[in-house]
Design a protein around this motif. Structure first.
Motif: not given
Length: 378
Positions: A318-338
């Motif tokens: 990543a170019e930058t990461i700011e803030g808290e650590e994160l674990k998240i799951s999401f639909s691959a199709k929705y993310m690819m569309d976006a």
């Protein structure tokens, strides 16, 4: 009615008009096309009662004669057969003649077809649109707006208003929003000469997809006229009418979080490719979920696990990461569309917790916003 016309001009017109003709219509006359010849040229109209398209072919264009009119008149011909016939005619010169009892003769070279037409006065009239609320938008910009929003409309008819894109005119800007209640796509555009009053319409997603096929990638202006029940797009020699969806579009502004806990800046193209790879193994029936984790040192991990098949992990810088650590799951199709809507630019992803909706924006362009709801995985 009798006229001669160049076949390629007729085909270009038919290609556009046929987008409005549906074989499933409940009104039998709408399986036909209406041809009307005046001294100016030929008008062809097709409709499925939701979308109506009328194209105009002038007698001459750029000094070249396209139509030679012997007698004006009008007729309705079966769209499917007429389109197929014109497509397969042997020469580029076509003669169409209507004799008594609506018998229509189509001649080209040594080939002659006879079609039985219908009385044109039975065809529904074009929707009446008063042109007070008219504004203009370049064709290529309109195509971009459609591409960046229409994919997020709902495909389920349980809430019909969500199968459309909400267009709002306010404060000199056009706001376009689509959501299927799992994700949201929003695009705002500042335009000149927008109508003063605020108004909001919902255009069926299907209509915008068909319009997008007709629009050309040019900077020529498209005129847009909105009324209570209809919207009209005028481009070149094409009129495209669509009915609007009834009902109030939900207020989506409160869905967009105001504060964020984690902000990640990443190259959109490399993230899109990584998610595409991760989704290869993601299980089909569980709407292919992908996990996204920050792992320190400026890296994020995209992973997916399918007990029967195997698993995949990939780290992205990543170019930058700011803030808290994160674990998240999401639909691959929705993310690819976006990510496709933001189109290869550097992307800023704003998270406000593992169970809260997260937002994608382009770093260079504030006008596009994509919002996705995460998926619970236990």
């Amino acid at each position: 009615m009798k006229f001669q016309i160049m076949r390629d001009s007729l085909l270009d017109g038919l290609n556009d008009v046929m987008k409005a003709v549906s074989s499933k219509t409940t009104i039998p006359i709408l399986t036909g096309l209406k041809l009307e010849v005046t001294n100016k040229g030929l008008y062809i109209t097709g409709s499925d009662s939701d979308i109506t398209i009328q194209i105009f072919i002038p007698v001459e264009k750029n000094g070249e004669q396209i139509i030679n009119i012997s007698e004006t008149g009008s007729i309705i011909l079966q769209a499917k057969f007429f389109n197929e016939i014109v497509r397969k005619l042997p020469t580029n010169e076509v003669e169409i003649e209507v004799t008594n009892q609506f018998q229509t003769h189509i001649r080209s070279g040594k080939s002659e077809f006879n079609l039985i037409g219908l009385d044109a006065s039975e065809y529904p009239l074009l929707p009446q649109v008063e042109e007070e609320r008219q504004f203009f938008i370049p064709s290529d910009l309109l195509k971009a707006i459609i591409k960046e929003t229409v994919f997020a409309v709902s495909t389920s008819e349980s809430r019909p208003v969500l199968t459309g894109v909400n267009w709002q005119v306010k404060d000199g800007e056009l706001h376009c929003v689509a959501t299927d209640s799992h994700r949201l796509a929003k695009r705002k555009t500042a335009l000149k000469d927008l109508p003063e009053e605020e108004y909001s319409v919902v255009i069926p997603g299907k209509s915008l997809n068909e319009l997008n096929k007709i629009l050309e990638e040019t900077t020529s202006e498209v005129a847009i006229v909105m009324t209570q029940q209809q919207i009209l797009f005028k481009t070149g020699d094409v009129l495209f009418y669509s009915r609007l969806l009834e009902g109030n579009y939900p207020d989506t502004s409160r869905l967009i979080p105001n504060e964020y806990k984690t902000t990640i800046l990443v190259n959109g193209k490399s993230l899109l490719q990584a998610i595409d790879r991760a989704s290869l193994l993601a299980r089909e029936e569980r709407n292919n979920v992908v996990r996204f984790t920050t792992i320190g040192d400026g890296f994020v991990e995209v992973s997916s696990n399918s007990p029967e098949i195997g698993n995949v992990e990939e780290q992205i810088q990543a170019e930058t990461i700011e803030g808290e650590e994160l674990k998240i799951s999401f639909s691959a199709k929705y993310m690819m569309d976006a990510l496709k809507a933001i189109d290869g630019q550097d992307v800023k992803i704003l998270f406000s917790g593992a169970m809260r909706p997260f937002v994608l924006k382009s770093v260079h362009d504030d006008s596009i916003l994509q919002l996705i709801l995460p998926v619970r995985t236990y």
